[in-house]
Design an enzyme around this catalytic site. Sequence first.
Site: not given
Ligand code: F0G
Length: 481
Positions: A222, A265, A388
């Site tokens: 990821d 991100k 969190r």
């Molecule tokens: N993996 C990680 C490490 C993430 O931080 C996120 C999303 C996702 C997968 C999912 O991606 O939102 O594009 O569907 N993190 C956001 C956060 C929601 O606020 O940390 P997504």
Amino acid sequence: MANIKFFSGEKTPLEMHKVRIIQKLSLPPVEARAIAMEEAGFNTFLLRNRDVYLDMLTDSGVNAMSDQQQAAMMIADDSYAGSETFFKLAAKVEELFGFQHFLPCHQGRAAENMIASTFIQPGKVALMNFHFTTAKAHVTRLGGKVEELVTKEGTKTTSTHPFKGNIDLDALRESITRLGKQVAFLRIEVGTNLIGGQPVSLQNMREATAIAREHGIVTVMDASLLQDNLYFIKTREEAEKGKSIREITREISDLFDIIYFSARKLGFARGGGMMIRDEAMFDSMKVMLPLFEGFLTYGGMSVREMEAIVVGLDESMDEDIIAHGPMMTEYMCEELLKNGVPVVTPPGGLGCHINAREFLSHVPAEQYPAGALAAAVYIAGGVRGMERGTLSEEREPDGSEHVAEMELLRMALPRRVFTHSQVRYAIDRITWLHRNRHLIGGLEFIEEPPVLRFFLGRLRAKGDWQNQIVAQFRKDFGDSL
Ligand code: F0G
């Protein structure tokens, strides 16, 4: 980061960009903030953005774009099928990560849905350094389970370990021996979100993926928070210091069978994508795209966003650009620590993580200390963070609370968005709140959704502590907003 020292010796995260487009902000008075928080069910996700001064909820989809990205968006090739913009993006992915097969998708969790749908059936187990909320929800939705293998150091709030996201390799071997064919895949979150944006070392990735490969286990990265992790490898991992960010990226990528990312991100834009090394695996997964996302050459994204990702991925290879987030985080953490506020150390990427279990040691875990602290920080300063902790967990099958290993309030620092003085303001208000922490009480649900309850759940304060914060604020700050 450019080597620029201050005469005063101060450590300031100096910006290597300038602001050319701005958005006006406002700050409602503290009384209005308390009302807004009540109306939002003490859930910062349910606040209206117009009531927020500094939005530190997330760095997802809210990073500032560069002039180069905006320019690229003007020449996006709009078509349902065969867009040139898609081929540009696929070529950039191949150039940087070395993968020939790329599936675009609307955001990171769409990739998680497709990976879980391919590899998870009831009884299967996904091994991870640590779960992410959506990644885990897709596994459990299909009857699978998640096993977390992060080293013990990872879940200690206070540490000096430079790579707290690392996998415990002995635990990995043990899980593989015990679970055998039940193992669905090994997922390594590079830049581990829920333990405070903590990085994984390249050496640990080499060793963990080698063990998986020995046993024929599919390896998944990821890469949503890869950008920060690259900076930490470059600055904290002795053996890698001489390599360029591009070289490190390629070395990491070569270790994995699948890489997916949230482009909300990684890439300073919005959207997502998944790279798949094996052609047969790619062919079996691509059939899901038209069903869930869109045609193969846009996957639910706007072509403009795809153009922005192409440029944003290149910017993620620029050390001056990727240094700023971690340096701002380090600044915020160190200043809060100086003021006695407990934060996760060492500072990671993504943002500053406050240890709510210690900050609110008088609030029991079942009353959601991190959720209460998120509400209190908003009331104190109009600054919106994200819970969190236990609230972000799902309940146990018997309905009891699953108390989270770490109870954190995340103050995310979207890249290139906030100024130094805004971060100083957030530090000031959080410090004031810490001095008055005895005023803050717990929360209880009034509406609790069965899945991912933290997004839409509504809560209320136990007692009327929100009004006590307002009264103390007026006493200490007079007529200040
Ligand atoms: N993996 C990680 C490490 C993430 O931080 C996120 C999303 C996702 C997968 C999912 O991606 O939102 O594009 O569907 N993190 C956001 C956060 C929601 O606020 O940390 P997504």
